[in-house]
Design an enzyme around this catalytic site. Structure first.
Site, PDB file in Angstrom:
ATOM      1  CB  SER A 195     -13.059 -94.911 -44.077  1.00 20.66           C
ATOM      2  OG  SER A 195     -11.741 -95.273 -44.462  1.00 20.66           O
ATOM      3  CE1 TYR A 208     -11.212 -91.210 -40.288  1.00 15.45           C
ATOM      4  CE2 TYR A 208     -10.299 -93.219 -41.229  1.00 15.45           C
ATOM      5  CZ  TYR A 208     -10.995 -92.035 -41.381  1.00 15.45           C
ATOM      6  OH  TYR A 208     -11.473 -91.671 -42.617  1.00 15.45           O
TER       7      TYR A 208
HETATM    8  P1  NAD Z   1     -11.150 -82.890 -45.380  1.00 14.84           P
HETATM    9  O1  NAD Z   1     -10.209 -82.545 -44.319  1.00 14.84           O
HETATM   10  O2  NAD Z   1     -11.116 -82.104 -46.620  1.00 14.84           O
HETATM   11  O3  NAD Z   1     -12.649 -82.863 -44.820  1.00 14.84           O
HETATM   12  C1  NAD Z   1     -12.960 -83.170 -43.478  1.00 14.84           C
HETATM   13  C2  NAD Z   1     -13.783 -82.025 -42.918  1.00 14.84           C
HETATM   14  O4  NAD Z   1     -14.268 -82.375 -41.635  1.00 14.84           O
HETATM   15  C3  NAD Z   1     -12.995 -80.748 -42.712  1.00 14.84           C
HETATM   16  O5  NAD Z   1     -12.998 -79.952 -43.874  1.00 14.84           O
HETATM   17  C4  NAD Z   1     -13.720 -80.084 -41.547  1.00 14.84           C
HETATM   18  O6  NAD Z   1     -14.557 -79.044 -42.004  1.00 14.84           O
HETATM   19  C5  NAD Z   1     -14.575 -81.184 -40.971  1.00 14.84           C
HETATM   20  N1  NAD Z   1     -14.347 -81.323 -39.519  1.00 14.84           N
HETATM   21  C6  NAD Z   1     -13.378 -82.056 -38.910  1.00 14.84           C
HETATM   22  N2  NAD Z   1     -13.487 -81.905 -37.578  1.00 14.84           N
HETATM   23  C7  NAD Z   1     -14.550 -81.083 -37.348  1.00 14.84           C
HETATM   24  C8  NAD Z   1     -15.177 -80.563 -36.180  1.00 14.84           C
HETATM   25  N3  NAD Z   1     -14.748 -80.865 -34.938  1.00 14.84           N
HETATM   26  N4  NAD Z   1     -16.232 -79.723 -36.341  1.00 14.84           N
HETATM   27  C9  NAD Z   1     -16.671 -79.405 -37.575  1.00 14.84           C
HETATM   28  N5  NAD Z   1     -16.138 -79.875 -38.711  1.00 14.84           N
HETATM   29  C10 NAD Z   1     -15.089 -80.715 -38.593  1.00 14.84           C
HETATM   30  O7  NAD Z   1     -10.904 -84.443 -45.692  1.00 14.84           O
HETATM   31  P2  NAD Z   1     -11.767 -85.545 -46.489  1.00 14.84           P
HETATM   32  O8  NAD Z   1     -10.818 -86.634 -46.750  1.00 14.84           O
HETATM   33  O9  NAD Z   1     -12.527 -84.962 -47.591  1.00 14.84           O
HETATM   34  O10 NAD Z   1     -12.758 -86.053 -45.361  1.00 14.84           O
HETATM   35  C11 NAD Z   1     -14.155 -86.190 -45.558  1.00 14.84           C
HETATM   36  C12 NAD Z   1     -14.612 -87.518 -45.027  1.00 14.84           C
HETATM   37  O11 NAD Z   1     -14.022 -88.551 -45.818  1.00 14.84           O
HETATM   38  C13 NAD Z   1     -14.206 -87.816 -43.584  1.00 14.84           C
HETATM   39  O12 NAD Z   1     -15.304 -88.377 -42.891  1.00 14.84           O
HETATM   40  C14 NAD Z   1     -13.112 -88.861 -43.736  1.00 14.84           C
HETATM   41  O13 NAD Z   1     -13.037 -89.694 -42.615  1.00 14.84           O
HETATM   42  C15 NAD Z   1     -13.569 -89.577 -44.981  1.00 14.84           C
HETATM   43  N6  NAD Z   1     -12.549 -90.371 -45.680  1.00 14.84           N
HETATM   44  C16 NAD Z   1     -11.483 -89.785 -46.286  1.00 14.84           C
HETATM   45  C17 NAD Z   1     -10.541 -90.557 -46.939  1.00 14.84           C
HETATM   46  C18 NAD Z   1      -9.332 -89.958 -47.632  1.00 14.84           C
HETATM   47  O14 NAD Z   1      -8.424 -90.697 -48.031  1.00 14.84           O
HETATM   48  N7  NAD Z   1      -9.265 -88.680 -47.824  1.00 14.84           N
HETATM   49  C19 NAD Z   1     -10.697 -91.942 -46.990  1.00 14.84           C
HETATM   50  C20 NAD Z   1     -11.803 -92.518 -46.357  1.00 14.84           C
HETATM   51  C21 NAD Z   1     -12.731 -91.717 -45.714  1.00 14.84           C
END
Ligand code: NAD
Ligand code: MG
Length: 302
Positions: A195, A208
């Site tokens: 991130s 985080y």
């Molecule tokens: P999202 O909620 O759609 O995806 C995250 C997924 O993590 C969930 O769908 C879930 O299946 C999985 N997860 C969480 N806890 C879990 C557990 N204990 N066991 C199994 N699965 C688990 O959100 P996203 O934003 O697409 O997140 C994907 C990645 O992107 C993450 O690593 C997040 O930190 C990173 N990220 C997101 C953003 C943003 O703004 N959306 C920015 C930077 C980084």
């Protein structure tokens, strides 16, 4: 979006397209992990918009958290590029996972859906073995699942919450990758979703942000270790993307309404807009790209 608009990633003038969702978003809150299909507006995972060109033909990919958001966009793009894909998710996310599986199978590719909690070491190991045996091997591993729960004051951050963040974001990629390594051969690619928080930590994302900094070190260290084996390792560092994570405790409701507003582009990214980075890093075209991190932040840079 107007009916004659060219869809991303081929949309012309995409950066300033006024039809792309921008703040103020409707106030909304879900319990973690949340469902993408309950969001308003719906995120674009590339369902109808991502077009593949066979760049991952015949490859086999495992994507944690592939049910929604960035992982779902990668899963759909991989299938459109010719890969078979296994996704993992939590039981509460079955409706989102069903949707992704249907799209992958609609492309004529194999889709494997495995549900369970990545905070458990035993599940990580069993899940990898199950994915590998059902896919017939493994070429691409995407450690993408993540936990983000905001907390304004360190005194209010419980040990349980801190531990859950570290288990999900730091331990799980270690457990999953360690289990996958015996199955990965020369030419394989490992990707981890870090991130912008690794470089610009927010005051309310103390645990985080630390975990996401660890994800960058994961890629940089492991890339050196695995280079002699011909296995590449890279990190992707998204900025604000419109996903369930953000409206399910990732941000305070008031902040989620403005997700992406501070960026020069004035909006959050849609998950499909980051899929091309995951495709490139997974493809053989990236044969000299390892130990790197890639931003997609909306204009302010990493
Ligand atoms: P999202 O909620 O759609 O995806 C995250 C997924 O993590 C969930 O769908 C879930 O299946 C999985 N997860 C969480 N806890 C879990 C557990 N204990 N066991 C199994 N699965 C688990 O959100 P996203 O934003 O697409 O997140 C994907 C990645 O992107 C993450 O690593 C997040 O930190 C990173 N990220 C997101 C953003 C943003 O703004 N959306 C920015 C930077 C980084
Ligand atoms: Mg999800």
């Amino acid at each position: 979006m107007s009916s004659n608009a060219v869809q991303p990633p081929f949309r012309s003038g995409a950066l300033r397209d006024p039809s792309l969702p921008a703040p103020d978003f409707p106030a909304q809150e879900q319990a973690a992990p949340g469902l993408a299909q309950k969001m308003d507006p719906l995120p674009d995972h590339g369902e109808t918009s991502y077009r593949g060109t066979g760049r991952l033909a015949g490859k086999r990919a495992l994507i944690t958290g592939g049910d929604s958001g960035i992982g779902a966009a990668a899963a759909i793009a991989y299938a459109r590029e010719g890969a078979d894909v296994a996704i993992t998710y939590l039981p509460q996310e079955q409706p989102d996972a069903d949707r992704v599986v249907e799209i992958i199978r609609g492309e004529g590719r194999v889709a494997i859906a495995i549900t369970g909690d990545l905070r458990e070491e035993a599940f990580c190991k069993e899940m990898v073995e199950s994915a590998v045996s059902q896919l017939g091997g493994l070429d691409i591993l995407v450690n993408n699942a993540g936990r983000q729960q905001f907390c304004h004051k360190l005194e209010d951050l419980t040990t349980e919450a801190f531990d859950a963040t570290m288990k999900t974001n730091v331990y799980a990629p270690f457990w999953v990758t360690r289990a996958a390594l015996p199955h990965l051969e020369t030419g394989a690619s490992i990707i981890i979703t870090s991130s912008v928080q690794a470089f610009s930590p927010s005051e309310h994302l103390f645990d985080y942000a630390q975990s996401k900094a660890a994800n960058v070190a994961f890629a940089q260290s492991l890339a050196k270790q695995l280079a002699p084996r011909g296995i590449r390792v890279n990190a992707v560092c998204p900025g604000p993307y419109w996903t369930a994570l953000q409206v399910s405790g990732g941000q305070p409701t008031e902040k989620a309404k403005e997700h992406g507003a501070n960026q020069p582009l004035g909006r959050p990214g849609q998950p499909v807009e980051i899929a091309p980075i995951y495709v490139l890093l997974a493809s053989d075209e990236a044969s000299y790209i390892t130990g790197e991190y890639f931003g997609s932040v909306g204009g302010s840079g990493l």
